[in-house]
Design an enzyme around this catalytic site. Structure first.
Site, PDB file in Angstrom:
ATOM      1  N   ASP A   1      16.528 -16.417 -27.343  1.00 35.41           N
ATOM      2  CA  ASP A   1      17.302 -17.170 -28.332  1.00 35.41           C
ATOM      3  C   ASP A   1      18.669 -17.608 -27.803  1.00 35.41           C
ATOM      4  OD1 ASP A   1      18.614 -14.784 -28.206  1.00 35.41           O
ATOM      5  OD2 ASP A   1      18.229 -14.187 -30.287  1.00 35.41           O
TER       6      ASP A   1
ATOM      7  N   GLY B   1      19.760 -18.099 -19.058  1.00 35.56           N
ATOM      8  CA  GLY B   1      19.075 -18.342 -20.319  1.00 35.56           C
ATOM      9  C   GLY B   1      20.021 -18.234 -21.501  1.00 35.56           C
ATOM     10  N   ARG B   2      21.140 -17.601 -21.268  1.00 31.90           N
ATOM     11  CA  ARG B   2      22.112 -17.470 -22.376  1.00 31.90           C
ATOM     12  C   ARG B   2      23.539 -17.418 -21.843  1.00 31.90           C
ATOM     13  NH1 ARG B   2      21.923 -11.236 -24.182  1.00 31.90           N
ATOM     14  NH2 ARG B   2      21.331 -10.341 -22.190  1.00 31.90           N
TER      15      ARG B   2
ATOM     16  N   ASP C   1      17.703 -11.263  -9.324  1.00 30.59           N
ATOM     17  CA  ASP C   1      18.533 -12.229 -10.057  1.00 30.59           C
ATOM     18  C   ASP C   1      19.777 -11.554 -10.639  1.00 30.59           C
ATOM     19  OD1 ASP C   1      16.188 -11.149 -11.590  1.00 30.59           O
ATOM     20  OD2 ASP C   1      17.350 -11.877 -13.285  1.00 30.59           O
TER      21      ASP C   1
ATOM     22  N   ARG D   1      23.657 -15.632  -7.304  1.00 30.05           N
ATOM     23  CA  ARG D   1      22.862 -14.418  -7.129  1.00 30.05           C
ATOM     24  C   ARG D   1      21.912 -14.558  -5.945  1.00 30.05           C
ATOM     25  NH1 ARG D   1      22.511 -13.167 -12.831  1.00 30.05           N
ATOM     26  NH2 ARG D   1      24.232 -14.323 -13.712  1.00 30.05           N
TER      27      ARG D   1
ATOM     28  N   GLY E   1      17.066 -18.516 -14.295  1.00 26.80           N
ATOM     29  CA  GLY E   1      18.234 -19.333 -14.636  1.00 26.80           C
ATOM     30  C   GLY E   1      18.989 -18.727 -15.785  1.00 26.80           C
TER      31      GLY E   1
HETATM   32  P1  AMP Z   1      18.584 -10.010 -17.406  1.00 28.47           P
HETATM   33  O1  AMP Z   1      17.722  -9.322 -16.405  1.00 28.47           O
HETATM   34  O2  AMP Z   1      18.803  -9.285 -18.677  1.00 28.47           O
HETATM   35  O3  AMP Z   1      19.893 -10.437 -16.801  1.00 28.47           O
HETATM   36  O4  AMP Z   1      17.840 -11.365 -17.861  1.00 28.47           O
HETATM   37  C1  AMP Z   1      16.774 -11.959 -17.186  1.00 28.47           C
HETATM   38  C2  AMP Z   1      16.620 -13.404 -17.576  1.00 28.47           C
HETATM   39  O5  AMP Z   1      16.402 -13.526 -18.960  1.00 28.47           O
HETATM   40  C3  AMP Z   1      17.812 -14.273 -17.256  1.00 28.47           C
HETATM   41  O6  AMP Z   1      17.352 -15.525 -16.875  1.00 28.47           O
HETATM   42  C4  AMP Z   1      18.533 -14.336 -18.574  1.00 28.47           C
HETATM   43  O7  AMP Z   1      19.343 -15.475 -18.683  1.00 28.47           O
HETATM   44  C5  AMP Z   1      17.373 -14.382 -19.547  1.00 28.47           C
HETATM   45  N1  AMP Z   1      17.716 -13.868 -20.883  1.00 28.47           N
HETATM   46  C6  AMP Z   1      18.005 -12.587 -21.229  1.00 28.47           C
HETATM   47  N2  AMP Z   1      18.250 -12.503 -22.538  1.00 28.47           N
HETATM   48  C7  AMP Z   1      18.103 -13.754 -23.056  1.00 28.47           C
HETATM   49  C8  AMP Z   1      18.206 -14.324 -24.357  1.00 28.47           C
HETATM   50  N3  AMP Z   1      18.532 -13.590 -25.417  1.00 28.47           N
HETATM   51  N4  AMP Z   1      17.988 -15.642 -24.490  1.00 28.47           N
HETATM   52  C9  AMP Z   1      17.666 -16.400 -23.436  1.00 28.47           C
HETATM   53  N5  AMP Z   1      17.548 -15.938 -22.187  1.00 28.47           N
HETATM   54  C10 AMP Z   1      17.755 -14.631 -21.997  1.00 28.47           C
HETATM   55 MG    MG Z   2      20.448 -11.256 -15.361  1.00 26.29          MG
END
Ligand code: AMP
Ligand code: MG
Length: 536
Positions: free
Chosen positions: A173, A140-141, A300, A231, A138
């Site tokens: 965070d 996360g930011r 994702d 996605r 989901g």
């Molecule tokens: P990514 O592969 O970098 O797109 O991220 C994978 C997952 O980690 C996704 O659900 C993002 O929303 C979450 N995510 C990445 N960085 C952060 C962060 N700093 N704080 C919270 N969730 C994060």
């Molecule tokens: Mg991502």
């Protein structure tokens, strides 16, 4: 450009609404009027909107509550300021560029204010990360503020990235650092300039809030835009939870919004998958042809629209290396450059699996079987064009493959070599000294050049005409890591001009741009092997 000009910009904005603005401009001695006239003519007198007038909706928020979590962005604790604004993205939502000068602009896109109609939410999804299914991810930011619909009826999601924690943040965070927002902002616009489908970026808003990564950095927010942020993983979560009703609701929503021609089809889900497959195949062929690696091709991070999504540790390769791994954290090389076409198939298989409750297995499998020929076929077409070849010949694949092998062996810069290949002259090897000089073993290149020249002659290729054509498909400028790094380091010192400069440069990557020659150069030693990891 915007600070301190608020007074005259209000005037400009008012004029822009008036049907006789061009006449007023003609009569005015102020050169700003001339710029305005030009802009208005270019836009065909489209009416531009204020922040309050953005026609916002959020169709995703009408879906069942299980699909998202509604929440407010978390403002930074220190004041926010606009770091960069991209008028080309503003144009997509008919937003008046003068709005960027308003304090409310940094407020709305810095996560401390909402514009009318915004209904913020974080989207739920799951996905396969490095080959392993993670049952809940989901946003996360990221926070979807709403959808803007422009005068042409196109819908654009407005999404803040880095606007604080959500219920899906896990141990994160919820923030993004200035470094990563600049990389996403510049690269998404660079990809668009190259003609590669991608999310877009409207602006970056910064703050002095501290964010902890490998070192302490400052937080920023990038405003990302896409027709949809759904996605592959958005489907996977309902499949693995066995919530097939929700799966169908999501599929119907995506088809209705983005594949409307399929709505009435009896086998709409299989055809939908087939179209996602085709878009993904073409997208990855484009990445390969331009020498770009995504870095984290988890499901994702795969768009249901076949656009480049989620810029993390991406990279344009400098010297040609098929095993190029742009992500420092990818120890096994799962997402190495030459793995991307295969990973595209792997990811599509995950999506097909998730669609099993809705579509016939054989039809899904049939679409998967078409992927590799489609991706390879598109890639060879693009490479043929990069070599200036028009006709299709069976032996072209070998000619191109041999060139790439030679480039790998001799550590030849991918972008510069293909740009220079347009200077190839038929007639005599001595005319092609600049190309020969890329290779330590000039004889090896000469042997390839003899075959290339014969191939060009076969289709009656003319040097000058071919050069023009080749320069339209071989970029002069790409966002090399060192260019992004320079812009980042200046921005960290509060000088944002380099971000704007690189943004403007990469809007037209195929054009020679005077005074910008150094931006087309291979990296200096310090910029050759910059480490880029998932930490962002
Ligand atoms: P990514 O592969 O970098 O797109 O991220 C994978 C997952 O980690 C996704 O659900 C993002 O929303 C979450 N995510 C990445 N960085 C952060 C962060 N700093 N704080 C919270 N969730 C994060
Ligand atoms: Mg991502």
């Amino acid at each position: 450009m915007l600070a301190g000009q608020e007074g005259s910009l209000v005037f400009v904005t008012e004029l822009a609404r008036h049907p006789l603005c061009w006449l007023a401009a003609k009569l005015s001695p102020d050169p700003a009027m001339a710029i305005l006239v030009h802009t208005m003519l270019k836009r065909g007198m489209r009416s531009l909107r204020t922040l309050e007038e953005l026609s916002l909706d959020n169709t995703y928020a009408r879906l069942p509550e299980a699909f998202y979590s509604k929440l407010q962005p978390t403002p930074f604790s220190s004041p926010t300021y606009l770091i960069s604004f991209n008028p080309a993205a503003a144009e997509l939502i008919d937003l008046d560029p003068a709005q960027a000068a308003r304090p409310e602009f940094a407020g709305v896109f810095g996560g401390s204010m909402l514009a009318p109609g915004m209904e913020p939410l974080a989207m739920l999804y799951s996905g396969h990360q490095f080959g392993v299914y993670v049952s809940q991810l989901g946003d996360g930011r990221a926070i979807l503020l709403g959808e803007a619909r422009n005068e042409r009826g196109e819908k654009w999601d407005l999404q803040l990235k880095g606007a604080g924690r959500t219920p899906f943040s896990r141990e994160g965070d919820g923030r993004a650092v200035l470094r990563s927002t600049i990389r996403e902002y510049l690269c998404s616009e660079a990809m668009h300039g190259l003609g590669i489908p991608t999310t877009r970026a409207l602006c970056i808003v910064g703050s002095d809030d501290q964010v902890y990564r490998e070192q302490v950095e400052t937080g920023a927010i990038v405003l990302r835009m896409a027709p949809s942020h759904v996605r592959f993983g958005s489907f996977e979560i309902f499949y693995y939870r066995k919530q097939y009703e929700q799966l169908k609701v999501l599929a119907d929503y995506v088809i209705g919004q983005h594949y409307p021609h399929l709505v009435e089809a009896a086998d709409k889900y299989a055809r939908f998958f087939s179209e996602v497959m085709a878009r993904t195949a073409r997208l990855i062929a484009q990445w390969q042809a331009v020498g770009w690696s995504h870095g984290v091709m988890n499901t994702d991070n795969m768009s249901i629209l076949g656009i480049t999504l989620d810029y993390g540790p991406f990279g344009f390769m400098d010297d040609y290396d098929p095993g190029f791994i742009c992500n420092h954290s990818d120890h096994s090389g799962r997402y190495a450059f030459n793995q991307q076409p295969y990973i595209g198939l792997w990811n599509l298989s995950c999506l097909a699996q998730a669609l099993l409750p809705l579509a016939e297995k054989d039809e899904l499998k049939g679409a998967l079987d078409r992927y590799t020929p489609m991706c390879e076929g598109r890639y060879i077409e693009l490479m043929r064009a990069k070599c200036g070849l028009i006709e299709t010949k069976e032996e072209d694949a070998l000619l191109i493959q041999d060139l790439l092998a030679l480039m790998h062996q001799h550590h030849v810069d991918y972008t510069i070599f293909f740009r220079t290949l347009s200077t190839f002259q038929t007639g005599s090897a001595s005319l092609n000294e600049p190309l020969r000089n890329f290779f330590l073993d000039r004889g090896a290149f000469d042997q390839w050049a003899v075959r290339y020249e014969a191939r060009l002659r076969e289709e009656g290729s003319r040097d000058e005409e071919r050069a023009v054509r080749m320069n339209r498909v071989n970029p002069k400028y790409v966002l090399r890591n060192y260019l992004a790094q320079t812009a980042i380091e200046r921005a960290q010192q509060k000088d944002f001009s380099e971000v704007d400069r690189v943004l403007a440069l990469l809007r037209n990557p195929y054009s020679e741009q005077s005074g910008m020659e150094t931006y087309a150069a291979a990296p200096p030693n310090w910029g050759k092997h910059l480490s880029v990891s998932c930490s962002s």
